[in-house]
Design an enzyme around this catalytic site. Structure first.
Site, PDB file in Angstrom:
ATOM      1  N   SER A 131       0.866  -1.186   0.000  1.00  8.74           N
ATOM      2  CA  SER A 131       0.000   0.000   0.000  1.00  8.74           C
ATOM      3  C   SER A 131       0.896   1.227   0.000  1.00  8.74           C
ATOM      4  O   SER A 131       2.044   1.164   0.453  1.00  8.74           O
ATOM      5  CB  SER A 131      -0.862   0.006   1.272  1.00  8.74           C
ATOM      6  OG  SER A 131      -1.537   1.237   1.417  1.00  8.74           O
ATOM      7  N   TYR A 144      -2.379  -0.898  10.380  1.00  8.17           N
ATOM      8  CA  TYR A 144      -2.279  -1.033   8.926  1.00  8.17           C
ATOM      9  C   TYR A 144      -0.970  -0.426   8.414  1.00  8.17           C
ATOM     10  O   TYR A 144      -0.230  -1.060   7.666  1.00  8.17           O
ATOM     11  CB  TYR A 144      -3.478  -0.335   8.262  1.00  8.17           C
ATOM     12  CG  TYR A 144      -3.593  -0.583   6.767  1.00  8.17           C
ATOM     13  CD1 TYR A 144      -4.009  -1.812   6.289  1.00  8.17           C
ATOM     14  CD2 TYR A 144      -3.293   0.419   5.848  1.00  8.17           C
ATOM     15  CE1 TYR A 144      -4.126  -2.046   4.917  1.00  8.17           C
ATOM     16  CE2 TYR A 144      -3.412   0.191   4.485  1.00  8.17           C
ATOM     17  CZ  TYR A 144      -3.828  -1.038   4.025  1.00  8.17           C
ATOM     18  OH  TYR A 144      -3.940  -1.272   2.670  1.00  8.17           O
ATOM     19  N   LYS A 148       2.005  -2.614   6.758  1.00  8.71           N
ATOM     20  CA  LYS A 148       2.265  -2.408   5.328  1.00  8.71           C
ATOM     21  C   LYS A 148       3.703  -1.928   5.114  1.00  8.71           C
ATOM     22  O   LYS A 148       4.321  -2.277   4.107  1.00  8.71           O
ATOM     23  CB  LYS A 148       1.243  -1.443   4.723  1.00  8.71           C
ATOM     24  CG  LYS A 148      -0.158  -2.055   4.606  1.00  8.71           C
ATOM     25  CD  LYS A 148      -0.187  -3.257   3.667  1.00  8.71           C
ATOM     26  CE  LYS A 148      -1.592  -3.787   3.422  1.00  8.71           C
ATOM     27  NZ  LYS A 148      -1.621  -4.914   2.471  1.00  8.71           N
TER      28      LYS A 148
HETATM   29  N1  LIG Z   1      -8.613  -0.639  -1.493  1.00  5.35           N
HETATM   30  C1  LIG Z   1      -7.602   0.195  -1.256  1.00  5.35           C
HETATM   31  O1  LIG Z   1      -7.786   1.417  -1.211  1.00  5.35           O
HETATM   32  C2  LIG Z   1      -6.206  -0.364  -1.068  1.00  5.35           C
HETATM   33  C3  LIG Z   1      -5.142   0.529  -1.139  1.00  5.35           C
HETATM   34  C4  LIG Z   1      -3.845   0.063  -0.952  1.00  5.35           C
HETATM   35  C5  LIG Z   1      -3.632  -1.287  -0.739  1.00  5.35           C
HETATM   36  N2  LIG Z   1      -4.678  -2.143  -0.665  1.00  5.35           N
HETATM   37  C6  LIG Z   1      -4.390  -3.569  -0.412  1.00  5.35           C
HETATM   38  O2  LIG Z   1      -4.888  -4.338  -1.476  1.00  5.35           O
HETATM   39  C7  LIG Z   1      -5.130  -5.674  -1.024  1.00  5.35           C
HETATM   40  C8  LIG Z   1      -6.505  -6.088  -1.498  1.00  5.35           C
HETATM   41  O3  LIG Z   1      -7.462  -5.245  -0.872  1.00  5.35           O
HETATM   42  P1  LIG Z   1      -8.845  -4.807  -1.546  1.00  5.35           P
HETATM   43  O4  LIG Z   1      -8.924  -3.353  -1.453  1.00  5.35           O
HETATM   44  O5  LIG Z   1      -9.005  -5.496  -2.862  1.00  5.35           O
HETATM   45  O6  LIG Z   1      -9.829  -5.383  -0.449  1.00  5.35           O
HETATM   46  P2  LIG Z   1     -11.107  -6.322  -0.508  1.00  5.35           P
HETATM   47  O7  LIG Z   1     -11.651  -6.253   0.862  1.00  5.35           O
HETATM   48  O8  LIG Z   1     -11.977  -5.992  -1.666  1.00  5.35           O
HETATM   49  O9  LIG Z   1     -10.477  -7.763  -0.794  1.00  5.35           O
HETATM   50  C9  LIG Z   1      -9.664  -8.402   0.145  1.00  5.35           C
HETATM   51  C10 LIG Z   1      -9.935  -9.885   0.043  1.00  5.35           C
HETATM   52  O10 LIG Z   1      -8.986 -10.566   0.873  1.00  5.35           O
HETATM   53  C11 LIG Z   1      -9.655 -11.644   1.499  1.00  5.35           C
HETATM   54  N3  LIG Z   1      -8.895 -12.028   2.679  1.00  5.35           N
HETATM   55  C12 LIG Z   1      -8.743 -11.344   3.839  1.00  5.35           C
HETATM   56  N4  LIG Z   1      -7.954 -12.041   4.677  1.00  5.35           N
HETATM   57  C13 LIG Z   1      -7.589 -13.170   4.027  1.00  5.35           C
HETATM   58  C14 LIG Z   1      -6.781 -14.281   4.373  1.00  5.35           C
HETATM   59  N5  LIG Z   1      -6.186 -14.375   5.565  1.00  5.35           N
HETATM   60  N6  LIG Z   1      -6.615 -15.275   3.453  1.00  5.35           N
HETATM   61  C15 LIG Z   1      -7.223 -15.206   2.240  1.00  5.35           C
HETATM   62  N7  LIG Z   1      -8.007 -14.175   1.868  1.00  5.35           N
HETATM   63  C16 LIG Z   1      -8.188 -13.169   2.756  1.00  5.35           C
HETATM   64  C17 LIG Z   1     -11.058 -11.103   1.796  1.00  5.35           C
HETATM   65  O11 LIG Z   1     -11.999 -12.136   1.984  1.00  5.35           O
HETATM   66  C18 LIG Z   1     -11.335 -10.268   0.541  1.00  5.35           C
HETATM   67  O12 LIG Z   1     -12.028 -11.010  -0.459  1.00  5.35           O
HETATM   68  C19 LIG Z   1      -4.963  -5.636   0.491  1.00  5.35           C
HETATM   69  O13 LIG Z   1      -3.705  -6.167   0.846  1.00  5.35           O
HETATM   70  C20 LIG Z   1      -5.041  -4.158   0.808  1.00  5.35           C
HETATM   71  O14 LIG Z   1      -4.373  -3.837   2.015  1.00  5.35           O
HETATM   72  C21 LIG Z   1      -5.969  -1.713  -0.829  1.00  5.35           C
END
Ligand SMILES: NC(=O)c1ccc[n+]([C@@H]2O[C@H](COP(=O)([O-])OP(=O)(O)OC[C@H]3O[C@@H](n4cnc5c(N)ncnc54)[C@H](O)[C@@H]3O)[C@@H](O)[C@H]2O)c1
Length: 254
Positions: A131, A144, A148
């Site tokens: 992130s 977080y 991260k």
């Molecule tokens: N959405 C944002 O703004 C953003 C920004 C920067 C980074 N991220 C990172 O991107 C990644 C994906 O996030 P997203 O935004 O798509 O979120 P999301 O909530 O849409 O998807 C996350 C998925 O991970 C699954 N999950 C959670 N814990 C798990 C585990 N222990 N084993 C297997 N699956 C698991 C959840 O069931 C969910 O389907 C994350 O690592 C998040 O920190 C997101």
């Protein structure tokens, strides 16, 4: 991209958001894709759509089953599952522990399971969905931000340790991405992330661009490069600016 055609790819946390977009893109480029998620139902629908293979359950324990499903070889591993884990220093120990487990240790465990085969073959690609919070720090989200930063540090360590042995590593560091996680990020997310949020598909585009150009940092929001430089150049000025953001957030009732 021709380099992933036929490759065996694993995407954790593929049930929605960024993981689903990565899985769709790899499949569209001709890869064989294993989709992992805690939420088996969500990931089954995606597997049907893209012709992928489901390995449901915790990301931490998914590597061996995924490798078997791919016929013995993982070429690309996307450590994408993550926990939003907001809160301050007083967040519950359980919240800190879960963030550490999913955002950092799942990557370490995957690397342990993948590296022996990758080093023997002299190739393998590890993609960490970290992130921008792992480069810059997010207000209102201590567990977080800390974990991260840990994810970026581990990815950087992997890259500098194994680069000469054929292992490629990418750290994806987006700001806001329109997913369930952003929706759940609350008022801090509304203030900091929502105004410049992008679609998950743009994250997949940025990864493929970085793979093409052999770049470690994947910055779907290009402005993050400038913030990262400004933070390194003058940390006190940077923290002052972020504190201004914190006070704006507090003034709006957090
Ligand atoms: N959405 C944002 O703004 C953003 C920004 C920067 C980074 N991220 C990172 O991107 C990644 C994906 O996030 P997203 O935004 O798509 O979120 P999301 O909530 O849409 O998807 C996350 C998925 O991970 C699954 N999950 C959670 N814990 C798990 C585990 N222990 N084993 C297997 N699956 C698991 C959840 O069931 C969910 O389907 C994350 O690592 C998040 O920190 C997101």
């Amino acid at each position: 991209m021709s380099t992933v055609r036929g490759a065996g790819v694993v995407v954790t946390g593929a049930g929605g958001g960024i993981g689903a977009a990565l899985a769709r893109r790899f499949a569209a480029e001709g890869a064989r894709v294993v989709v992992n998620d805690l939420d088996a139902d969500r990931v089954k629908g995606l597997a049907d759509e893209i012709g992928g293979i489901v390995v449901a359950g915790d990301a931490s324990g998914s590597v061996d089953a995924a490798r078997d499903a791919l016929g013995g070889t993982v070429d690309v591993y996307c450590a994408n599952a993550g926990l939003a884990a907001g809160g301050d220093a007083f967040a519950d120990e359980d919240v800190w522990a879960a963030a550490w487990d999913v955002n950092v240790m799942a990557h370490v465990r995957a690397a342990r399971a993948l590296l022996p085969d990758w080093l023997e073959r002299g190739s393998g690609r590890f993609v960490s969905t970290a992130s921008a919070a792992g480069l810059l720090t997010m207000i209102g989200a201590a567990p977080y931000s800390v974990t991260k930063h840990g994810a970026v540090a581990f990815a950087e360590w992997l890259s500098l340790t194994y680069r000469h042995r054929g292992i490629k590593v990418h750290a994806i560091c987006p700001q806001g991405v329109r997913t369930d996680m952003l929706t759940a990020a609350g008022t801090a997310g509304d203030l900091v992330l929502a105004p410049t949020a992008i679609e998950p598909e743009a994250v997949a585009d940025a990864l493929f661009d970085a793979m093409e150009r052999d770049r470690f940092l994947v910055l779907p929001h290009p402005e993050v490069a400038g913030y990262y430089q400004a933070r390194a150049k003058d940390p006190d000025r940077w923290i002052g600016g972020m504190n201004h953001l914190q006070r704006t957030w507090e003034a709006n009732g957090t």
